[in-house]
Enzyme design. Sequence first.
Site, PDB file in Angstrom:
ATOM      1  N   HIS A   9      -8.366  34.301  -6.424  1.00  0.00           N
ATOM      2  CA  HIS A   9      -7.029  33.714  -6.636  1.00  0.00           C
ATOM      3  C   HIS A   9      -6.950  32.301  -6.068  1.00  0.00           C
ATOM      4  O   HIS A   9      -6.335  31.415  -6.659  1.00  0.00           O
ATOM      5  CB  HIS A   9      -5.961  34.600  -5.996  1.00  0.00           C
ATOM      6  CG  HIS A   9      -6.232  34.916  -4.552  1.00  0.00           C
ATOM      7  ND1 HIS A   9      -7.243  35.765  -4.159  1.00  0.00           N
ATOM      8  CD2 HIS A   9      -5.640  34.482  -3.406  1.00  0.00           C
ATOM      9  CE1 HIS A   9      -7.250  35.842  -2.844  1.00  0.00           C
ATOM     10  NE2 HIS A   9      -6.299  35.071  -2.357  1.00  0.00           N
ATOM     11  N   CYS A  65     -13.827  29.826  -4.363  1.00  0.00           N
ATOM     12  CA  CYS A  65     -12.815  30.588  -3.624  1.00  0.00           C
ATOM     13  C   CYS A  65     -12.096  29.592  -2.718  1.00  0.00           C
ATOM     14  O   CYS A  65     -12.134  28.384  -2.977  1.00  0.00           O
ATOM     15  CB  CYS A  65     -13.429  31.768  -2.864  1.00  0.00           C
ATOM     16  SG  CYS A  65     -14.553  31.341  -1.526  1.00  0.00           S
ATOM     17  N   THR A  67     -12.681  28.680   0.449  1.00  0.00           N
ATOM     18  CA  THR A  67     -13.625  27.845   1.191  1.00  0.00           C
ATOM     19  C   THR A  67     -14.953  27.634   0.472  1.00  0.00           C
ATOM     20  O   THR A  67     -15.738  26.769   0.889  1.00  0.00           O
ATOM     21  CB  THR A  67     -13.954  28.504   2.539  1.00  0.00           C
ATOM     22  OG1 THR A  67     -14.537  29.793   2.260  1.00  0.00           O
ATOM     23  CG2 THR A  67     -12.710  28.681   3.401  1.00  0.00           C
ATOM     24  N   GLY A  68     -15.240  28.451  -0.501  1.00  0.00           N
ATOM     25  CA  GLY A  68     -16.563  28.467  -1.146  1.00  0.00           C
ATOM     26  C   GLY A  68     -17.526  29.395  -0.442  1.00  0.00           C
ATOM     27  O   GLY A  68     -18.566  29.764  -1.002  1.00  0.00           O
ATOM     28  N   GLY A  70     -17.177  32.684   0.992  1.00  0.00           N
ATOM     29  CA  GLY A  70     -17.244  34.109   0.629  1.00  0.00           C
ATOM     30  C   GLY A  70     -17.853  34.323  -0.746  1.00  0.00           C
ATOM     31  O   GLY A  70     -18.728  35.182  -0.941  1.00  0.00           O
ATOM     32  N   ARG A 132     -43.912  19.886  -4.186  1.00  0.00           N
ATOM     33  CA  ARG A 132     -43.872  20.649  -2.917  1.00  0.00           C
ATOM     34  C   ARG A 132     -42.575  21.456  -2.802  1.00  0.00           C
ATOM     35  O   ARG A 132     -42.533  22.493  -2.124  1.00  0.00           O
ATOM     36  CB  ARG A 132     -44.043  19.722  -1.718  1.00  0.00           C
ATOM     37  CG  ARG A 132     -42.894  18.759  -1.473  1.00  0.00           C
ATOM     38  CD  ARG A 132     -43.192  17.849  -0.279  1.00  0.00           C
ATOM     39  NE  ARG A 132     -42.074  16.977   0.046  1.00  0.00           N
ATOM     40  CZ  ARG A 132     -41.796  15.842  -0.581  1.00  0.00           C
ATOM     41  NH1 ARG A 132     -42.544  15.452  -1.598  1.00  0.00           N
ATOM     42  NH2 ARG A 132     -40.766  15.097  -0.215  1.00  0.00           N
TER      43      ARG A 132
HETATM   44  C1  RB5 Z   1      -8.793  34.268   0.387  1.00  0.00           C
HETATM   45  O1  RB5 Z   1      -7.673  34.214   1.216  1.00  0.00           O
HETATM   46  C2  RB5 Z   1      -9.972  33.594   1.086  1.00  0.00           C
HETATM   47  O2  RB5 Z   1     -10.406  34.370   2.155  1.00  0.00           O
HETATM   48  C3  RB5 Z   1     -11.089  33.352   0.092  1.00  0.00           C
HETATM   49  O3  RB5 Z   1     -10.638  32.595  -0.975  1.00  0.00           O
HETATM   50  C4  RB5 Z   1     -12.308  32.627   0.625  1.00  0.00           C
HETATM   51  O4  RB5 Z   1     -11.950  31.447   1.281  1.00  0.00           O
HETATM   52  C5  RB5 Z   1     -13.261  33.443   1.403  1.00  0.00           C
HETATM   53  O5  RB5 Z   1     -14.352  33.009   1.769  1.00  0.00           O
END
Ligand code: RB5
Length: 146
Positions: A9, A65, A67-68, A70, A132
């Site tokens: 989301h 996501c 932060t990228g 997860g 390499r």
């Molecule tokens: C969702 O709230 C958040 O945890 C997800 O989008 C991401 O940042 C997780 O790594």
Amino acid sequence: MRIAMGSDHAGFELKKHLAQKLRSEGYDIIDVGTHSTESCDYPIFGEAAARKVATGEADRAIVICGTGQGIGISANKVAGVRCAIVSEAFSARLSRLHNNANALALGARVIGTDVAEDIVDTWLHTEFLGGRHARRVNEIMEIKPE
Ligand code: RB5
């Protein structure tokens, strides 16, 4: 080039924006979801996009996501996928030149739209150097999960 795109989301709006831009540039986009800003779990979509690369249905994956982190970590659990989690173009370029990254993870809460476009453009237009670096990438791929 066929690009699988997945987000949770938090990454939905950026995925929508980048998918539209990439389609207009002629890329074939396979959108594995999510399809709204309703709360959902990023591992589902990180895995789904990465599997498209692993099966050969897509050449690359872009996952987003908040932060990228997860969704990128999730994509890296799929065998054959090398997902680079980056916030600027320099790392995106090196992830192609040295690591032959076939997936890219972005954090929609970390970077703005223009930076995301810059990263994606750089990443898609940079080729692997081989040599390499190929030996080292092969060593990565030979690491067996316990
Ligand atoms: C969702 O709230 C958040 O945890 C997800 O989008 C991401 O940042 C997780 O790594």
